[in-house]
Design a protein around this motif. Structure first.
Motif: not given
Length: 394
Positions: A22, A29, A31, A42, A44, A54, A57-58, A370, A373
């Motif tokens: 990124l 990260v 994806a 992304v 976790t 999530r 996206l972030l 962020a 999605s």
């Protein structure tokens, strides 16, 4: 990363897991992308081969769990479990990966070649780098092209600073390197690029008939200085910056571009920067440290105009533009149509809700990224249709 690859669910649905850079200063990260629905996020890491997806996206609450399955310490599958839903198993799709280097005038650029299972020869898409990001910046797109039966080459951008025609020549060298391989269909090696990589694909195609097609995604077809002024104004408006601050920032950068081009007026620019260091609008603008730096940036960047190069492109071109793109002016589409010598070889696709990254957006500003999605609806399907209609043998 050991987890990266494509995983096939029932019904031929593919989940792509891609290593993603990124930002050059941040760790890479993972994806997650559903290539059918365009859902992207992304992951976790939770430990023990388990990850969470999530809502955005972030950011946002967990909406799905992903657990990778090993056999003899090798990842062979994943289990995808939406919150409140049934677990779905995705079997890893075999892909060949080869590390190699591309010689560009004595300088060797690191590269990775991905090939689908089978004997080939395969058509191949070369990913043209955009900016200072590395070969994993394209994230999901190599996964998509491999899933569609194409080989993919990603390569490192040359270190340091160079003129754009040099970066385009590197893309040509990558194509020529591939065309010498027995497992590559030399008639069908093309380019894909996003943003700067998109219009560099056109520059490269104008210089070499060895390139058989090009896809320009979100790439400008205006002078770079004009694109920069548009980006500054449009991004700030989308993110809710006060109109007075935007006007000051755009006014300063307009003067800056004139000084960059002519070399005259630097004392005024230097004094404006010194007197306004604490002003909110100064955070929005480019602040060169010297006239020499500004002139060099003009030479290597802001002075560039891709339109004369596009006027020499005869290969099939797919150009994709977003209605909420706050970096690339939408007149780029008309400019490309006006300059390409064989308009029937040009396909322009317009996606009303796509931002610069081709995510389905609401404002197109950076502040919302962020929380997004999905990719723009139809993006993958459009590329699939165009590639199979314009690449021989597909």
């Amino acid at each position: 990363m050991a987890y990266a690859g494509n995983y096939r669910l029932a019904g031929n649905e593919v989940i792509a897991i891609a290593e993603w850079e990124l930002d050059p200063s941040s760790p890479h990260v993972l994806a997650f992308t559903n290539l059918k629905t365009g859902r992207i996020g992304v992951l976790t890491e939770l430990g023990d081969d388990a990850f969470a997806l999530r809502e955005g996206l972030l950011a946002g609450p967990e909406v799905a769990a992903i657990r990778f399955i090993r056999s003899h310490d090798r990842i062979i599958a994943l289990i995808y479990t939406p919150s409140g839903g049934q677990p779905l198993r995705g079997q890893r799709v075999e892909t060949r990966r080869e590390e190699l280097s591309v010689d560009v005038g004595g300088l060797k650029l690191g590269a990775t070649l991905y090939l689908p299972a089978g004997h080939g020869p395969f058509p191949v898409i070369v990913i043209v780098p955009a900016g200072a990001l590395g070969r994993t910046a394209a994230a999901t797109f190599p996964n998509f092209f491999v899933s569609d039966g194409f080989g993919v080459l990603v390569y490192d951008r040359r270190p340091g600073s160079a003129q754009f025609v040099t970066y385009a020549a590197d893309a040509v060298a990558a194509v020529e390197h591939l065309r010498r391989r027995a497992d590559v269909d030399a008639r069908n090696v093309g380019l894909w690029g996003h943003s700067q990589g998109g219009w560099l694909s056109l520059v490269a195609a104008s210089e070499s008939r060895a390139i058989s097609f090009a896809i320009n995604q979100s790439g400008m077809l205006v002078p770079a200085w004009q694109q920069e002024l548009y980006r500054l104004d449009a991004e700030a408006r989308a993110d809710g910056v006060q109109a007075e601050e935007i006007a000051k920032a755009v006014g300063f950068e307009a003067v800056l571009m004139a000084v960059a081009e002519t070399g005259k007026g630097w004392p005024r620019v230097a004094e404006t920067m010194r007197a306004n260091q604490q002003a909110p609008w100064m955070k929005l603008v480019y602040q060169p440290r010297s006239l020499d730096e500004l002139r060099q940036v003009w030479l290597n960047d802001f002075s560039f105009d891709p339109r004369p190069f596009a006027a020499r492109v005869h290969q099939p071109v797919l150009a994709m533009f977003g209605g909420l793109d706050k970096s690339t002016p939408i007149e780029s589409a008309a400019n490309l149509a006006n300059v390409m010598p064989q308009e029937e070889r040009l396909t322009i696709e317009f996606f009303p809700t796509a931002n610069h990254a081709f995510l389905k957006a609401k404002t197109g500003g950076n502040a919302e990224i962020a929380t997004l999605s999905y990719f723009a609806p139809g993006m993958f399907a459009s590329m699939h249709r165009w590639l199979h209609a314009n690449v021989r043998g597909r």
